[in-house]
Write an enzyme that holds these catalytic residues in place. Structure first.
Site, PDB file in Angstrom:
ATOM      1  N   ILE A 145       3.734  11.608  41.442  1.00  0.00           N
ATOM      2  CA  ILE A 145       3.906  10.720  42.707  1.00  0.00           C
ATOM      3  C   ILE A 145       3.087  11.574  43.213  1.00  0.00           C
ATOM      4  O   ILE A 145       3.624  12.919  43.497  1.00  0.00           O
ATOM      5  CB  ILE A 145       4.963  10.957  42.143  1.00  0.00           C
ATOM      6  N   SER A 146       2.578  10.689  44.537  1.00  0.00           N
ATOM      7  CA  SER A 146       1.700  11.592  45.100  1.00  0.00           C
ATOM      8  C   SER A 146       2.611  12.680  45.982  1.00  0.00           C
ATOM      9  O   SER A 146       3.198  12.004  46.533  1.00  0.00           O
ATOM     10  CB  SER A 146       0.855  10.854  46.006  1.00  0.00           C
TER      11      SER A 146
END
Length: 219
Positions: free
Chosen positions: A67-68
């Protein structure tokens, strides 16, 4: 126990603090900051790791993906200049968090993911758990989704060796694509404005590190 944990995060203003961190790091678009401030980012994490959810860090989500970092999500989103009703193609659904930010801004999102487990989980979290109505696709994002083109905006959330021509062709004149381009270790954020049927203006910005874009027109 989980309910108390969520309430505890609300009391501490975790989302508000995250927004302030992003503002201090240079994110200026208040609409983007407001969208991020509304979204319960812990929904995109396994419950075991909820304590990590409101830190400005990337985090593994399985299948070799992450997840960025919220800053990266905000930065890419800001570059897109999303307007309500924009038709947006997202390459790399991942956790679904970026999808959620785009939809909070009023975009109509078409999102594609190649990893079936991530596709299934993101679709469940956004659709069943949160009530968002994105258009989910399972497949090779490097070739886009031609059946629903053209798009006002395209965002690529994985590092590519080049800007795929096939994606440029799916962009409307006046549209923007935001994509990290480089090698598998580091990429430059690139924005491309389509100024004519075969005319483009490119801007190369800062250095980031994304997981590789895998597919027919990528690695």
């Amino acid at each position: 126990m989980a309910h108390k944990y969520i309430d505890n995060y609300r009391e501490k203003g975790a989302r508000k603090r995250l927004v302030e961190v992003l503002r201090k790091k240079g994110i200026e678009d208040e609409r983007v900051l407001e969208a991020i401030g509304k979204i319960p980012r812990h929904y995109f994490f396994d419950e075991t790791f909820w304590v990590q959810a409101y830190k400005d860090i990337a985090f593994p989500i399985g299948e070799g993906q992450t997840i960025s970092q919220p800053y990266t999500v905000a930065y890419q989103t800001e570059l897109l200049h999303i307007q309500k009703g924009d038709k947006v193609l997202e390459i790399g659904t991942g956790s679904g968090y970026q999808t959620c930010v785009l939809m909070e801004l009023g975009a109509k999102v078409y999102t594609i993911e190649r990893q079936e487990k991530l596709y299934d989980r993101a679709k469940w979290v956004l659709s069943a758990k949160m009530g968002y109505k994105a258009n989910f696709f399972l497949g090779d994002g490097s070739i886009g989704i031609a059946a629903h083109a053209p798009y006002d905006k395209i965002i690529v959330t994985a590092g590519a060796p080049t800007v795929p021509d096939v994606l440029l062709k799916q962009l409307k004149v006046g549209g923007i694509i935001v994509i990290p381009v480089g090698n598998e270790d580091a990429q430059k954020m690139v924005t491309v404005l389509k100024t004519g049927d075969n005319d483009y203006e490119k801007i190369v910005l800062g250095t980031f590190r994304f997981v590789p874009l895998v597919g027919d027109r990528a690695w």
